[in-house]
Write an enzyme that holds these catalytic residues in place. Structure first.
Site, PDB file in Angstrom:
ATOM      1  N   GLU A 187      -4.109  -7.186   5.206  1.00 12.21           N
ATOM      2  CA  GLU A 187      -3.138  -6.163   5.649  1.00 12.21           C
ATOM      3  C   GLU A 187      -2.148  -6.639   6.883  1.00 12.21           C
ATOM      4  OE1 GLU A 187      -3.816  -1.417   6.927  1.00 12.21           O
ATOM      5  OE2 GLU A 187      -5.390  -2.695   7.135  1.00 12.21           O
ATOM      6  N   GLU A 206      -9.074   1.457  -1.667  1.00  5.09           N
ATOM      7  CA  GLU A 206      -9.681   1.211  -0.406  1.00  5.09           C
ATOM      8  C   GLU A 206     -10.523   2.329  -0.036  1.00  5.09           C
ATOM      9  OE1 GLU A 206      -8.362   0.414   4.022  1.00  5.09           O
ATOM     10  OE2 GLU A 206      -7.212  -0.029   2.647  1.00  5.09           O
ATOM     11  N   ARG A 265     -13.565  -5.942   3.737  1.00  6.63           N
ATOM     12  CA  ARG A 265     -12.430  -5.605   4.530  1.00  6.63           C
ATOM     13  C   ARG A 265     -12.875  -5.841   5.986  1.00  6.63           C
ATOM     14  NH1 ARG A 265      -7.848  -3.852   4.631  1.00  6.63           N
ATOM     15  NH2 ARG A 265      -8.207  -1.649   5.541  1.00  6.63           N
ATOM     16  N   HIS A 300      -9.278   6.631   2.522  1.00  6.26           N
ATOM     17  CA  HIS A 300      -9.739   6.779   3.874  1.00  6.26           C
ATOM     18  C   HIS A 300     -11.235   7.560   3.824  1.00  6.26           C
ATOM     19  CE1 HIS A 300      -5.442   6.668   4.819  1.00  6.26           C
ATOM     20  NE2 HIS A 300      -5.831   5.855   5.306  1.00  6.26           N
ATOM     21  N   ARG A 332       0.683  -1.199  -0.003  1.00  2.00           N
ATOM     22  CA  ARG A 332       0.006  -0.235  -0.043  1.00  2.00           C
ATOM     23  C   ARG A 332       0.884   1.271   0.053  1.00  2.00           C
ATOM     24  NH1 ARG A 332      -3.625   2.338   4.794  1.00  2.00           N
ATOM     25  NH2 ARG A 332      -2.142   3.452   5.236  1.00  2.00           N
ATOM     26  N   ASP A 347      -5.243   3.593  -0.149  1.00  2.00           N
ATOM     27  CA  ASP A 347      -6.186   3.977   0.823  1.00  2.00           C
ATOM     28  C   ASP A 347      -6.832   5.462   0.719  1.00  2.00           C
ATOM     29  OD1 ASP A 347      -8.302   4.015   2.991  1.00  2.00           O
ATOM     30  OD2 ASP A 347      -6.778   3.279   4.372  1.00  2.00           O
ATOM     31  N   TYR A 361      -3.144  12.387   6.703  1.00  2.00           N
ATOM     32  CA  TYR A 361      -3.579  11.021   7.352  1.00  2.00           C
ATOM     33  C   TYR A 361      -3.028   9.839   6.849  1.00  2.00           C
ATOM     34  CZ  TYR A 361      -6.106   7.373   9.904  1.00  2.00           C
ATOM     35  OH  TYR A 361      -6.434   6.192  10.581  1.00  2.00           O
TER      36      TYR A 361
END
Length: 404
Positions: free
Chosen positions: A341, A238, A285, A214, A147, A212, A159
């Site tokens: 993950e 993601e 997930r 988020h 990732r 990701d 973040y």
């Protein structure tokens, strides 16, 4: 056999973890993870005040009946606190069952479907150069899937990115009150495709690359990002957009062929029912600790298999090694496994929670050990009491809350 004693153990060897230990009248015990990031003590209270008294004297071998009792027997169903509490009990009961049988939990589920669980690591950088360097380091360590996240130029903080150079041990939650950080979607959307262009240019198309978002994009913004990233053959995007409105993923599907993954904040099969049945996602997930334990996540995975949706379970440091041990057992068994993950815990956390699972050349593997294959050093855990900590909160540049 009866449940004789149940306790919670709260410890903070770098971040907060809540652990349940169930002890039987024959001295066999099991562990379960009850950690809910930023709401840890709510789960502790739920368990101690409302669950433990109801379980004393029950047969710990009746895992299914106890799960149904805790879920259907309560007027208030679902929700992260309830389902995390149920998950902790469920994991501990599976741990006990495995020890009784003298088998790993993956054997009780049906045996191995694979020899190891493919994992993806986190390659983070404050800028593109650092992120590319981190990708190279992960490849050197044997990771087959990575990732990639980097700081967004123009934002003081981003973040999902560590504070310093190098791999290290990145903990997203910060001690004290929740930090508030600026966010600008337009900057992010301009920056991210260029990041992956540089990564592919540097390492080629050998490793799987993941990203990701988020939950910070609208559906149409997510569709645009997916289209822009298609040339780089992503393994997935993601959390492209918040999934409370499951129909939002239909719009993303109309605009990109990038595989989609979502579900780390889901706590029941109902949160992903439409996403799976309409094939709006490619990876689910949900994590064992927040989605009702092994018993319930098994139902989610079986349902997903009907629609060619694979597992891609959350595995950040807000899960203790107890949950990771459960995830490895589950991943070794589940037929429609996709990826797991892996965000490594600190060495101190691993001391508090000695475990059998281990990383080997891009995979997590474990031996034929009874139960989940994890323990807790209570004496060491007691040296690190709870410390209030929260994940950051995003605000737009005008000061308003990001509201999608």
């Amino acid at each position: 056999m009866k449940i004789e004693r149940i306790q919670t153990i709260v410890t903070c060897p770098g971040r907060n973890f809540v652990t349940v230990r169930i002890v039987t009248d024959e001295g066999i015990w099991g562990l379960g993870d009850a950690t809910l990031n930023g709401r840890e003590l709510a789960v502790k209270s739920y368990l101690e005040d409302h669950v433990f008294p109801c379980l004393i004297g029950r047969d710990p071998r009746n895992i299914e009946d106890i799960w149904q009792y805790l879920y259907r027997g309560a007027y208030w169903r679902r929700g992260p606190v309830t389902m995390t509490a149920i998950a902790a009990i469920d994991m501990a009961l599976w741990d006990i069952k495995g020890k009784l049988a003298g088998m790993p939990v993956y054997q009780l589920l049906g045996g191995k479907s694979r020899n190891g669980v493919m994992v993806y690591g986190h390659a983070n950088g404050r800028d593109h150069e650092e992120a590319v360097d981190a990708v190279h380091k992960h490849i050197e360590e044997g990771f087959k899937a990575i990732r990639v996240q980097s700081g967004v130029p123009g934002l003081a903080k981003t973040y999902g990115v560590g504070k310093g150079k190098g791999k290290g041990f990145y903990e997203p939650a910060e001690k004290g009150l929740p930090p508030e950080e600026p966010w600008d979607t337009s900057l992010y959307l301009r920056h991210t495709p260029e990041l992956f262009r540089k990564v592919r240019e540097a390492v080629g198309f050998g490793p799987h690359l993941l990203h990701d978002a988020h939950h910070r994009l609208t559906p149409i913004e997510a569709g645009r990002l997916g289209k822009d990233l298609e040339p780089y053959r992503m393994f997935w995007i993601e959390d492209a957009t918040p999934a409370e409105n499951q129909a939002a993923f239909r719009l993303i599907r109309q605009h990109t062929t990038i595989p989609l993954a979502v579900g780390e904040i889901f706590n029941s099969i109902w949160d992903c029912k439409d996403l799976i049945s309409e094939q709006l996602i490619d990876f689910i997930r949900s994590t064992i600790v927040h989605a009702g334990g092994i018993t319930h996540v098994r139902r989610i995975a079986d349902f997903a298999a009907m629609y060619q949706v694979r597992t891609g379970f959350h595995g950040a440091t807000d899960l203790s090694p107890v949950c990771m041990a459960a995830a490895v057992n589950f991943g070794l068994w589940v037929p429609n496994f996709g990826i797991q993950e892996l965000m490594p815990h600190t060495p101190l956390t691993d001391e508090v929670f000695p475990h059998n699972y281990r990383y080997e050349d891009g995979f997590l593997v474990m031996d034929e050990v009874p139960g989940l294959g994890v323990e807790i050093d209570e004496e060491l855990a007691a040296k690190y009491p709870y410390e209030r900590a929260y994940l950051p909160i995003a605000r737009l540049r005008d000061g308003s809350m990001w509201n999608w």
